[in-house]
Design a protein around this motif. Sequence first.
Motif, short mmCIF file in Angstrom:
data_model
loop_
_atom_site.label_atom_id
_atom_site.label_comp_id
_atom_site.label_asym_id
_atom_site.label_seq_id
_atom_site.Cartn_x
_atom_site.Cartn_y
_atom_site.Cartn_z
N GLN A 1 0.84 -1.20 0.00
CA GLN A 1 0.00 0.00 0.00
C GLN A 1 0.87 1.24 0.00
O GLN A 1 0.62 2.20 -0.73
CB GLN A 1 -0.91 -0.01 1.24
CG GLN A 1 -1.90 1.17 1.26
CD GLN A 1 -2.90 1.11 0.13
OE1 GLN A 1 -3.44 0.06 -0.17
NE2 GLN A 1 -3.09 2.26 -0.58
N ASP B 1 -0.30 -1.55 -8.65
CA ASP B 1 -1.71 -1.60 -8.18
C ASP B 1 -2.18 -3.06 -8.03
O ASP B 1 -2.86 -3.40 -7.05
CB ASP B 1 -2.62 -0.86 -9.18
CG ASP B 1 -2.38 0.67 -9.16
OD1 ASP B 1 -1.88 1.13 -8.11
OD2 ASP B 1 -2.74 1.32 -10.15
N ASP C 1 -3.33 -4.98 -4.66
CA ASP C 1 -4.57 -5.77 -4.51
C ASP C 1 -4.25 -7.19 -4.01
O ASP C 1 -4.92 -7.73 -3.12
CB ASP C 1 -5.31 -5.85 -5.84
CG ASP C 1 -5.87 -4.47 -6.28
OD1 ASP C 1 -6.05 -3.63 -5.37
OD2 ASP C 1 -6.16 -4.32 -7.47
N GLN D 1 -3.27 -7.20 -0.41
CA GLN D 1 -4.44 -7.06 0.47
C GLN D 1 -5.20 -8.39 0.60
O GLN D 1 -5.65 -8.77 1.67
CB GLN D 1 -5.38 -5.97 -0.08
CG GLN D 1 -4.78 -4.58 -0.07
CD GLN D 1 -4.44 -4.10 1.33
OE1 GLN D 1 -5.13 -4.41 2.30
NE2 GLN D 1 -3.32 -3.35 1.45
N GLN D 2 -5.28 -9.10 -0.55
CA GLN D 2 -5.95 -10.40 -0.50
C GLN D 2 -5.17 -11.40 0.35
O GLN D 2 -5.73 -12.19 1.10
CB GLN D 2 -6.12 -10.96 -1.93
CG GLN D 2 -7.11 -10.15 -2.78
CD GLN D 2 -7.20 -10.69 -4.21
OE1 GLN D 2 -6.50 -11.64 -4.57
NE2 GLN D 2 -8.03 -10.05 -5.02
#
Length: 714
Positions: free
Chosen positions: A270, A395, A399, A402-403
């Motif tokens: 992030q 990006d 993602d 985060q998963q």
Amino acid sequence: MPSPSNPLALARYELKRFRGPLPRLALVFILLIPLLYGCIYLAGNWDPYGRLDNVPVAVVNHDVPTTVNDEEVHAGQDFVDSLHRTGTFDFIDTDSDDAQQGLEEGRYYLVISVPESFSTDLVSGQGDDPTRAQIMLQRNDANGFVIGTITNSAQTSIAKAIDETAVSSYFEAVFANLAKIREGLVDASDGAAQLDAGLKDAHEGSKQLRSGAADARAGADKLATGAEKLATGAANAADGSGQLVDGLGQLDDGAARLADGSRQVADGTQQLADTLDPVLTVAAERLPEAQQRLTAAADATADLTAIAADGTGTVATTSASISSEVDALLAAHPELADDPAFTRIQTHTTNLAEATGTIADRAGTIAGAVADADEAIRNTGDLSTKATEAKTKIDALNDGAQQVASGAADLSEGTGDALSGATTLDKGLGELSSGAAELSTGAGTLATGLHTLSDGTVTLDDGIAQLSEGATQLSAGLADGVKQIPVLTEDQEAEAVHVLSAPVDVSMEVDNPAHVYGRGLAPMFFSIALWVLGISAFFIVRPITGRMLAARGSDLRIGVTAWAPLGFISVVAGWLMLAAAWIGLGLDPVHPWLIILLVTVVALAFSAVAHLMRTWLGFVATAAMLVLLIIQLTSAGGTYPPELLPPFFSAISHFVPMSYSIDAFRIAISGGLMSKFTRDLSLLLILFVSCMALLVLVVNRKRRFGVKDLHPPL
């Protein structure tokens, strides 16, 4: 006056002396002496026992009836009724006061009293306290000793009547219960038949039980073996579940570290995205500076990728190990497949393995992307284009990171649940192990008990078989017993009671029966009468006169002539006596001609004795004849046989004339051995001849006169 030289004329003259009324009356009296003594006295004693029903006897019945087996027993009244039926005496029912007063006054010669407890005592033999029943007899000898002895002889017949009454009452009770006994035996026979049938069914059941017990015994052995294996497997499962808990604890720790690392990666990506986006935007304007930052970002990304790869590898390795252990536990204990806790653990480990695989795949993708980004940054060519591509990949990396962080959090939560389930499973498997051990112990006990049960069923089966055989015999025996008990009608029952109460009919066959008391006494009375005639005849008949003694002729002729009047009177008197007894009393001798002959011989013999005694002794002969009469009455056996007499009288009984006259009269009247009659008659004839011979000697002596003959005898 006949001449002294003619003795026969003197004898006829002696009889012709009785011409006047008084001498003839005296002669008639002498002729009637045997009749008066023999027949009148005999008539008074002819049949005294045949008139016992005229003797008044008081009967007092105080008996209180009792009840035996629901049947009333009134033995006292039955006894009184039996007395009236026999009619031995003139039985008069009365009360105690009248009976006592009548006995004192002579209105009753005997009192028979039945006590209150008579019936109760008679049937007491059927209970635990048998008591003899009592009957009281009371007599008063002031009313006459002889009648007292006669009534006393009734004691035997009364005792017999009591015995018959008692036995009759007993058998009435027996036959009253006979039907009940038979019904009971019928019921018992039916019950035995049912028992027999039931035991046969029980025998079949016992066979099945025996077979089932054997099967149960074999099953119990198998159960004990399986329970032992289960206990061993449960113990192993408990051990495996402990290892599973330990592994899941390690997995939970790794999942927690993975979650932390994943979150750091997510935060880093992030930050990377936040950092690169503005950078890539102004990349065109600030490329050199961006180039440096990209290099730094590449390095950071490489570090993060290494961290993620390391955590992912650890988690993957741990989850794979755990999954293998769960599969091995299930293979060792298939029975756990149905356990809910184990199912949840298996589900969690499967999900964990899948999540770990997914995270590993994504971590690999991120690592590849980071490597590509790093290579792209390091080999920057067209920075604008590459920056745009890098932005897109960053990006995507953000993602994915985060998963991964989200999956790692889920994995940590799942491993926590798995750890909790494994803990519950471990506790359950511990309890299972304890229960399996108890089951193994119980199965062993059950197997031992079933062994005992199996042995018992064998014994039970054998016993029921024997019991069934015994029940069959019992049923058959009871059926036979029922057949042995007769079904009697009331008449048959009454007849049976009558017969059993007096089962023996004692009869006596009497040879030469005398029938009545008088016929038994007649031989003695006839003998006494003819003897007494010899005593009393000399009140009017002279034994011998001086003319006869002075007459010419032989001593024999003079002696016979002197005796002839007495002999003639004796014979006629004897015939009169016999005729009166025969016609008036019904003597009816068995041997009519023999008794006529016997009366004649006895009259001749006894008159010869009397004439001898009077001719020899004079007036003293009367006393001598009376003494001889008394001795003969005691010893001749007229009333009691010689065996019952005192020794002296028994010894002289064979030497007195009446012994043979009485014996001969018995045979002539009632019958008997003719040889004895011949003996008796012969002895009487010998007595007659002997006395006549002695009379001749006395006459010879009397024909010699001396001085003393001139003096009076007294």
